[in-house]
Enzyme design. Structure first.
Site, mmCIF file in Angstrom:
data_model
loop_
_atom_site.group_PDB
_atom_site.id
_atom_site.type_symbol
_atom_site.label_atom_id
_atom_site.label_comp_id
_atom_site.label_asym_id
_atom_site.label_seq_id
_atom_site.Cartn_x
_atom_site.Cartn_y
_atom_site.Cartn_z
ATOM 1 N N LYS A 79 7.909 10.093 10.756
ATOM 2 C CA LYS A 79 7.147 11.247 10.277
ATOM 3 C C LYS A 79 5.681 11.013 10.618
ATOM 4 O O LYS A 79 5.073 10.041 10.189
ATOM 5 C CB LYS A 79 7.331 11.397 8.759
ATOM 6 N N GLU A 114 1.555 -0.505 4.195
ATOM 7 C CA GLU A 114 0.285 -1.008 4.745
ATOM 8 C C GLU A 114 -0.766 0.010 4.359
ATOM 9 O O GLU A 114 -0.772 1.138 4.858
ATOM 10 C CB GLU A 114 0.398 -1.165 6.266
ATOM 11 N N CYS A 168 -8.589 1.121 8.707
ATOM 12 C CA CYS A 168 -8.368 0.423 7.440
ATOM 13 C C CYS A 168 -8.858 -1.017 7.490
ATOM 14 O O CYS A 168 -9.170 -1.607 6.454
ATOM 15 C CB CYS A 168 -6.887 0.469 7.066
ATOM 16 N N GLU A 202 -12.799 3.058 -0.444
ATOM 17 C CA GLU A 202 -12.647 3.180 1.006
ATOM 18 C C GLU A 202 -13.188 4.532 1.464
ATOM 19 O O GLU A 202 -12.651 5.586 1.096
ATOM 20 C CB GLU A 202 -11.179 3.036 1.408
#
Length: 480
Positions: free
Chosen positions: A179, A253, A287, A387
């Site tokens: 996906k 992750e 990331c 973040e």
């Protein structure tokens, strides 16, 4: 213009349940790059059904590992042959600078080779030697595929994220539904073309661009045995709760807020030479970006000035321009999100060194953000804890080495990090104390033979090499 008006389900391009195509716009100037069909829950149900049948009744799970390795090696060769085209399409749809998408192609090869090497060396079945010489029972240990895998990836680095999951999942003998984000419909259409050519049996893999609602339908599907997810920590928590309720296997992750520790003996020239690549790669939409720079109090202003000079020399603009280092954000809402964080940093009392919430001059069209550096940052500030996923760096002062390690570890995240020092052995000693999954010393590139993943809220499980392959296997013991 690129058009994908069908969906890749079970290895075949098929009509979607909803005929409307999504416009894929350039983050640079909002021009139309292409159109693509989007999956709905009915399409997910079809993809899961063919994957279930292919696993339960098909040949792939029982294909000898050597033959599976040969098919995935062919996939890698097909990708290498179209590397330039792949890089160009990702730049067009994502806004990732051309230098980044081109440089990433050899990395994809290294990633694939690490998985293939692990599969070649893995003992798929072995007989254990009894610890008791008088034992009459022998144990045969087998590594077997888990079943139907739902692999869900983000938009920021689509080929890297997708191949990190589908290569080991397929090598292990699983069937897969990949996906992907709607923004990556075009590059992932190219991936589907390669998958159609490489020799996988019917039903083995599907590639579905879809929104979050459809993604949740996929990960909640009772016929999915494992979820492999890369994305935000918030979404990871939701997926983990679904997996927990259904006792699905899951690997995550997730996000990061990584620290780069500049030790007092660090060579600032070397630090500044590697700073952009470790802290601002992929427009800051990475990331693993080391967005917290920890500098010794004794050299604090020197480090701040060095960071300022580097950031101000980076060209911002058209990602297809070979001189551009930082391109636009992926979408307008992401652009606004980053600008809001910059405004928050100012409100929190951090010193704005360069950049700011304003759009760069001459780049009002598209989704651009001014690369920004903050100094006098307290690690408790939101700009140091959350973040941002954009070109925003914070420089934090520390008193001594213990204080630097404390600040680096004072985060809910633990994905990446870096240490800069003239003494590699000393840097390694500091790296051992950081609670994070990957640490680079003096901007050494991340390797693909070792495991990659996060501590704490940065995830569960590991990717790359043997550890990544093992994530898609079940262990079975047969006693004789």
């Amino acid at each position: 213009m690129i058009t994908y008006d069908r969906l890749f389900i079970g290895g075949t391009w098929t009509e979607p349940s909803a005929p409307e195509l999504r416009d894929i716009l350039s983050p640079h100037d909002e021009s139309l790059v292409g159109r693509a069909a989007q999956a709905r829950p009915d399409d997910v149900d079809r993809a899961v059904a063919v994957a279930r049948a292919a696993f339960d009744e098909g040949t792939w799970p029982n294909t000898p590992p050597s033959e599976r390795i040969a098919v995935l090696r062919r996939l890698n060769a097909l990708r290498e042959a179209r590397a330039e085209q792949i890089a160009a399409v990702i730049t067009a749809e994502n806004g990732s600078a051309g230098w980044f998408t081109r440089a990433g192609q050899p990395s994809l090869t290294r990633q694939a080779h690490a998985y293939l090497k692990a599969a070649e060396e893995l003992a798929w079945e072995e007989t254990l030697t009894p610890t008791d010489p008088a034992a009459t029972v022998r144990s045969v240990v087998r590594r077997e595929p888990i079943g139907v895998v739902a692999a869900v990836i983000p938009w920021n680095s689509p080929f890297s994220a997708s191949l990190a999951k589908i290569i080991p999942a397929l090598l292990a003998g699983n069937t897969v539904i990949l996906k992907v984000s709607p923004e990556n419909s075009l590059s992932m259409g190219l991936l589907a073309d390669l998958l159609a050519e490489c020799g996988l049996p019917a039903g083995t893999i599907s590639v579905l661009p879809a929104d979050r609602e459809t993604s949740e339908h996929l990960v909640s599907h009772p016929d999915v045995d494992k979820i492999a997810f890369t994305g935000s920590t918030g979404a990871g928590r939701r997926i983990a709760s679904i997996a927990g309720q259904q006792l699905k296997r899951v690997s995550l992750e997730l996000g990061g807020k990584s620290a780069a520790i500049v030790l007092p003996d660090a060579d600032l020239a070397k630090f500044t030479a590697g700073l952009a690549f470790s802290c601002l790669l992929n427009n800051g939409e990475a990331c693993i970006a080391q967005t917290r720079i920890l500098a010794p109090r004794s050299r604090y202003e020197e480090v701040v000035d060095a960071v300022k000079q580097v950031v101000e020399t980076l060209k911002v603009g058209d990602p297809q321009d070979p001189d551009t280092f930082i391109g636009p954000m992926i979408r307008r809402d992401q652009q606004q999100r980053v600008r809001d964080y910059i405004a928050t940093g100012i409100e929190e009392g951090a010193r704005l060194v360069t950049g700011g919430p304003q759009v760069p001059a001459g780049l009002e069209r598209g989704y651009y953000v001014s690369p920004t550096v903050f100094a006098d940052v307290d690690n408790a500030m939101r700009i140091a804890q959350e973040e941002i996923f954009g070109p925003v760096l914070v420089v934090i002062a520390y008193e001594d080495e213990d204080d630097a390690v404390r600040i680096a570890n004072d985060s809910e995240y633990g994905l990446s990090g870096g240490v800069w020092s003239a003494d590699e052995r000393h840097a390694l000693a500091v790296a051992r104390r950081i609670r994070t999954g990957t640490v680079t010393i003096n901007v050494a590139p991340v390797g693909f033979d070792g495991p990659f993943g996060g501590f704490k809220a940065s995830g569960i499980g590991r990717e790359y090499g043997f550890a990544g392959l093992n994530t898609y296997l079940e262990y079975k013991t047969v006693t004789l």
